[in-house]
Every structure is written in structure tokens, then in C-alpha cells.
Write a protein that holds these residues in place. Sequence first.
Motif, PDB file in Angstrom:
ATOM      1  N   GLU A  91       0.650  -1.130   0.163  1.00 39.97           N
ATOM      2  CA  GLU A  91       0.525   0.043  -0.075  1.00 39.97           C
ATOM      3  C   GLU A  91       1.183   1.229   0.238  1.00 39.97           C
ATOM      4  O   GLU A  91       1.540   1.378   0.469  1.00 39.97           O
ATOM      5  N   LEU A 129       0.642   5.617  -0.011  1.00 44.11           N
ATOM      6  CA  LEU A 129       0.041   7.084   0.034  1.00 44.11           C
ATOM      7  C   LEU A 129       0.126   7.661  -1.547  1.00 44.11           C
ATOM      8  O   LEU A 129       0.388   7.716  -2.211  1.00 44.11           O
ATOM      9  N   THR A 130      -1.129   8.278  -1.946  1.00 37.44           N
ATOM     10  CA  THR A 130      -1.575   8.783  -3.147  1.00 37.44           C
ATOM     11  C   THR A 130      -0.528  10.064  -2.491  1.00 37.44           C
ATOM     12  O   THR A 130      -0.616  10.870  -1.198  1.00 37.44           O
ATOM     13  N   GLU A 146      -2.649  12.923  -3.573  1.00 39.38           N
ATOM     14  CA  GLU A 146      -4.163  13.524  -2.839  1.00 39.38           C
ATOM     15  C   GLU A 146      -3.619  13.581  -1.331  1.00 39.38           C
ATOM     16  O   GLU A 146      -3.957  14.153  -0.423  1.00 39.38           O
ATOM     17  N   GLN A 147      -3.469  12.132  -0.787  1.00 43.88           N
ATOM     18  CA  GLN A 147      -3.754  12.031  -0.225  1.00 43.88           C
ATOM     19  C   GLN A 147      -2.473  12.344   1.095  1.00 43.88           C
ATOM     20  O   GLN A 147      -2.666  12.767   2.534  1.00 43.88           O
ATOM     21  N   ASN A 156      -3.779  16.149   1.768  1.00 45.81           N
ATOM     22  CA  ASN A 156      -4.726  15.720   2.354  1.00 45.81           C
ATOM     23  C   ASN A 156      -3.834  15.616   4.477  1.00 45.81           C
ATOM     24  O   ASN A 156      -4.344  15.885   5.375  1.00 45.81           O
ATOM     25  N   GLU A 203      -8.510   5.304   5.223  1.00 50.84           N
ATOM     26  CA  GLU A 203      -9.751   6.118   4.513  1.00 50.84           C
ATOM     27  C   GLU A 203      -9.621   7.253   4.566  1.00 50.84           C
ATOM     28  O   GLU A 203      -9.857   8.446   4.159  1.00 50.84           O
ATOM     29  N   THR A 204      -8.665   7.786   6.486  1.00 48.66           N
ATOM     30  CA  THR A 204      -9.155   8.934   6.713  1.00 48.66           C
ATOM     31  C   THR A 204      -8.379  10.241   6.020  1.00 48.66           C
ATOM     32  O   THR A 204      -8.734  11.471   6.552  1.00 48.66           O
ATOM     33  N   ASP A 242      -8.479  10.221   3.177  1.00 44.59           N
ATOM     34  CA  ASP A 242      -9.222  10.350   1.602  1.00 44.59           C
ATOM     35  C   ASP A 242     -10.172  11.793   1.836  1.00 44.59           C
ATOM     36  O   ASP A 242     -10.536  12.499   0.741  1.00 44.59           O
ATOM     37  N   THR A 243      -9.728  12.205   3.040  1.00 37.84           N
ATOM     38  CA  THR A 243     -10.025  13.645   3.202  1.00 37.84           C
ATOM     39  C   THR A 243     -10.241  15.148   3.974  1.00 37.84           C
ATOM     40  O   THR A 243      -8.679  14.868   4.283  1.00 37.84           O
ATOM     41  N   SER A 244      -9.673  16.217   3.467  1.00 39.62           N
ATOM     42  CA  SER A 244      -8.848  17.055   4.425  1.00 39.62           C
ATOM     43  C   SER A 244      -8.958  17.874   5.106  1.00 39.62           C
ATOM     44  O   SER A 244      -8.676  18.186   6.179  1.00 39.62           O
TER      45      SER A 244
END
Length: 130
Positions: free
Chosen positions: A28, A30-31, A33-34, A37, A86-87, A89-91
Motif C-alpha cells: 500500500e 499514499l497517493t 492527494e492523500q 490531505n 480512508e481517513t 481521503d478527506t482534508s
Amino acid sequence: MKKFLLPILAILSIMVILSGCSMIGHEETLTKEQQNNVVKKIARNYNINKIEFLDFEQDLSTGTYDILYRINDKKNAAMVQIEKLETLDTSQGAIGLDPIEDYEEIKKSDNSDEESPVDISDITIIYLEE
């Protein structure tokens, strides 16, 4: 019937080996975007100029994810543990820096709303290799 049994077993064996290899190689990450964030969650409460992501790995014994990063070229790196990937995936939300005394000079005086937008365009971000 016996003529077909050996080739079928050989094909099944190869498929099992290949699927096992593909699962072993899956790690796994980190993208971008992540990672952005994470920066937003930190910048919500701290004045940061630069963040360098150093490492990301899953602790197999606890199932948590460890993110190692350096803020503003400080000598010591900081780490945050995330229970669910998943936490990121949002800022929304905030990340506190620890030990607290090492980051007091960059702590913002006002406590921002954890859902307010954060501008990170002036922050230098060195991402993990994707």
C-alpha cells in the motif's frame, strides 16, 4: 483422462504461484492527494513552509499505518499513526505535532474549524515516491 490431468494440474499450479507473487509484491502507498490531505490537516493548526514525507508503512502487528515526515527542515522527524487509510481521503480534521514543545513556535494561535479549507499552495511538499 490421465493425459489431461497432468497439464491441468500444471496450469493450476502456475496460476496459484503467479497470484501469490502478485499479492506479495502489493504494497500500500499514499497517493499524492492523500499526502496533500496530511499537509492540510497539519497546516490547519501550524504555520509550515515545507514538509518532506520520509516513509510510509503498515505495522502488521497493530494494523495501523505510520507516516514519517519532516516539517520545516527540522532535524527530528515527526510521525503520525493512522488507523484507517480512508481517513486520508478527506482534508477534514487536524493532525497535532508531537512532542508539543518542539513545535510551539509554529503553532497557530487560533483554533481553526476542522472543516475549513486550507491553502497549501505556498508550502513546499516533497512527496513519497509513488
